[in-house]
Design a protein around this motif. Sequence first.
Motif, mmCIF file in Angstrom:
data_model
loop_
_atom_site.group_PDB
_atom_site.id
_atom_site.type_symbol
_atom_site.label_atom_id
_atom_site.label_comp_id
_atom_site.label_asym_id
_atom_site.label_seq_id
_atom_site.Cartn_x
_atom_site.Cartn_y
_atom_site.Cartn_z
ATOM 1 N N LEU A 114 40.854 31.348 36.076
ATOM 2 C CA LEU A 114 39.769 32.332 36.026
ATOM 3 C C LEU A 114 39.966 33.269 37.215
ATOM 4 N N GLU A 145 33.457 36.228 42.907
ATOM 5 C CA GLU A 145 33.803 34.842 43.244
ATOM 6 C C GLU A 145 32.724 33.859 42.771
ATOM 7 N N VAL A 200 32.909 33.471 39.027
ATOM 8 C CA VAL A 200 34.094 32.681 38.673
ATOM 9 C C VAL A 200 33.780 31.192 38.806
ATOM 10 N N GLY A 201 33.112 30.828 39.907
ATOM 11 C CA GLY A 201 32.766 29.426 40.134
ATOM 12 C C GLY A 201 31.806 28.888 39.087
ATOM 13 N N ALA A 256 33.677 28.548 35.799
ATOM 14 C CA ALA A 256 34.609 27.418 35.848
ATOM 15 C C ALA A 256 33.873 26.105 35.615
ATOM 16 N N ARG A 260 41.388 26.555 37.021
ATOM 17 C CA ARG A 260 41.525 26.974 38.412
ATOM 18 C C ARG A 260 40.791 28.289 38.646
ATOM 19 N N GLU A 261 40.571 28.583 39.921
ATOM 20 C CA GLU A 261 39.772 29.765 40.282
ATOM 21 C C GLU A 261 40.479 30.609 41.330
ATOM 22 N N THR A 277 39.939 34.823 43.189
ATOM 23 C CA THR A 277 39.314 36.154 43.161
ATOM 24 C C THR A 277 40.093 37.058 44.109
#
Length: 222
Positions: free
Chosen positions: A24, A39, A42-43, A46, A63-64, A66
Amino acid sequence: MIVGEQKPLQEIKDMIAGAEKVLLLGCGTCVTICFAGGEKEVGILASALRLATRLDGKEVDIREATVQRQCEWEYVDEVADQIQEADIVVSLACGIGVQTVAERFPDVWVVPGLNTSFLGQPVEQGVWSERCAACGNCLLMYTGGICPIARCSKSLLNGPCGGSQNGKCEINPEVDCAWQLIYDRLSRLGRLDLITENMPAKDWSTSRDGGPRKIVREDLRI
């Protein structure tokens, strides 16, 4: 700024079906400001995808990452290893970011996690409003800085249309009539003379005519 909204979780889940490693990839600029793809988002996405895939009995390595700006190669290059290790990259950027990553990494499957909405302005907490249609031929000098292309429901160059009531557009009583706004602004500035002039038909050749647009500044080229 470019305003976007995150796609529904199910749509994103469908796009990553079959992948074992998913990255991501967020963007730290416009979509962070509009709380769609930074960010934090994204978290959150996820976590939601990990839970959703586990409920389906699947183990997906999500996985993450930014980057500061996903629309420029130099920034996406910072996470090149993570991009190339993934089976699929879900870009939480505007459509420019998606295409930048796809163009930079032609062997990587990149999909959009957002729907790019418009060029807009945050008018209050949690509210963004369209302000520019990127038509390539700005007319704001005639309208007091209020764009009739983006903000008039009919994109009229000579308004108002006659359908507005009490300063509101006939398509929705919550939408300001752009030409009422233009009138009020020009009146405040003592430039109502501008509204009495008939604007010629707009030259749309600077907009979507002729395919993708490009700006070349020879003075900046290396």
